[in-house]
Design an enzyme around this catalytic site. Structure first.
Site, PDB file in Angstrom:
ATOM      1  N   SER A  14       9.488  76.543 -65.504  1.00  0.00           N
ATOM      2  CA  SER A  14       9.886  77.549 -64.525  1.00  0.00           C
ATOM      3  C   SER A  14       9.398  77.231 -63.115  1.00  0.00           C
ATOM      4  O   SER A  14       8.231  76.885 -62.902  1.00  0.00           O
ATOM      5  CB  SER A  14       9.353  78.924 -64.948  1.00  0.00           C
ATOM      6  OG  SER A  14       9.669  79.897 -63.972  1.00  0.00           O
ATOM      7  N   LYS A  65      15.501  88.936 -71.952  1.00  0.00           N
ATOM      8  CA  LYS A  65      16.322  89.777 -71.085  1.00  0.00           C
ATOM      9  C   LYS A  65      16.991  90.942 -71.818  1.00  0.00           C
ATOM     10  O   LYS A  65      17.427  91.894 -71.182  1.00  0.00           O
ATOM     11  CB  LYS A  65      17.389  88.930 -70.379  1.00  0.00           C
ATOM     12  CG  LYS A  65      16.802  87.928 -69.386  1.00  0.00           C
ATOM     13  CD  LYS A  65      17.870  87.177 -68.628  1.00  0.00           C
ATOM     14  CE  LYS A  65      17.274  86.216 -67.630  1.00  0.00           C
ATOM     15  NZ  LYS A  65      18.308  85.520 -66.818  1.00  0.00           N
ATOM     16  N   GLY A 254      21.972  75.586 -58.720  1.00  0.00           N
ATOM     17  CA  GLY A 254      21.362  76.761 -59.318  1.00  0.00           C
ATOM     18  C   GLY A 254      20.071  77.158 -58.630  1.00  0.00           C
ATOM     19  O   GLY A 254      19.619  78.300 -58.758  1.00  0.00           O
TER      20      GLY A 254
END
Length: 290
Positions: A14, A65, A254
């Site tokens: 990340s 999520k 992205g």
């Protein structure tokens, strides 16, 4: 000392800590900290329960999520409609508000491309039909797309997954096989669909994106006037982005989406809005450093 975390599994890759820390530094929030923690669905409730009042926000990536809906109250309309929460914001009561900043990230990443394009935007294209495709469909709708074509490995499954959302958004949805996407996005096909210009979003994981790149490379489709956002940011440009650019498309990384959604998260958690360019610079530097 205010704290925030990004949770997911896997999580080592990340870039969120780099982006959020750059935002804190630029805003002078020297007492804030942000870190990554590997948390899967089984450990999610326990981790959140263990967060003290100093934890002001949580960024969520896969596979959290959807499970976040079991803890969030209230939930924003965007998050509820997308079926995905990627941000939990601490409430004064101690509870958590569920938000979705991915949609805003896509809109901001593609917004400049839309403004720079020629002709009226009538439609969009989505590659893939996973969880991110719902956010992509909502973003295209908010950008003004009234017709959207989804190209997926399993068109029937894609139709079942997105049909109700398309109806709710008043978007005309067409579903095609991923193998046909170059024909779908070709200028003649776009004209037939009533599209004077188009925005395309690839939500495909690496295997599917490679397949899409190979399919495009094997033909001679002209993608002039098409803007493609590939939600992948690692190893940029991706094979799909390279193939699309070689065929005349403009491509958006992205990373742009990640940066703009992080801007939204920082503001939700701290009440301060950072300059997105600071985060983009930090992201590029981290990727270049490997």
């Amino acid at each position: 000392m205010p704290q925030a975390y990004v949770l997911g599994s896997p999580i080592a890759h990340s870039l969120s800590p780099v982006l959020h820390r750059a935002a804190y530094a630029a805003l002078g929030l020297t007492d804030w900290s942000y870190a990554a923690r590997r948390v899967d669905t089984a450990g999610f409730r326990d981790f959140v329960a263990g967060c003290g009042p100093q934890v002001r926000g949580l960024s969520l990536t896969m596979p959290l999520k959807e499970v976040a809906f079991t803890l969030a109250d209230p939930i924003s309309s965007r998050a509820r409609q997308a079926g995905a929460i990627n941000t939990l914001v601490r409430l004064p009561s101690g509870g958590w508000r569920g938000e979705n900043t991915d949609i805003a990230g896509i809109i901001a990443a593609l917004g400049g491309a839309q403004a720079a394009g020629s002709g009226e935007l009538g439609g969009g294209l989505i590659l893939g039909a996973g969880a991110t495709a719902r956010s992509a469909l909502m973003a295209l709708s908010e950008l003004g797309c009234t017709q959207v074509t989804v190209c997926a490995r399993d068109p029937e499954k894609a139709g079942r997954s997105l049909a109700a959302l398309a109806i709710a958004l008043d978007v005309s949805l067409t579903v095609r096989s991923l193998a046909r996407w170059p024909q779908v996005i070709a200028p003649r096909s776009l004209s037939t669909l009533g599209m004077s210009s188009t925005l395309a979003i690839s939500t495909l994981p690496p295997p599917g994106a490679h397949e899409a790149a190979v399919t495009l490379t094997a033909g001679s489709t002209d993608l002039s006037g098409v803007c493609l956002l590939d939600v992948v940011y690692a190893h940029w440009p991706t094979p799909l982005a390279q193939a699309a650019a070689a065929h005349g498309a403009s491509v958006v990384s992205g990373l742009d989406m990640l940066v703009h959604q992080a801007v939204e998260q920082v503001e939700l958690m701290t009440g301060r809005r950072p300059d997105w360019r600071v985060l983009l610079t930090a992201g590029h530097a981290a990727l270049a450093a490997g």
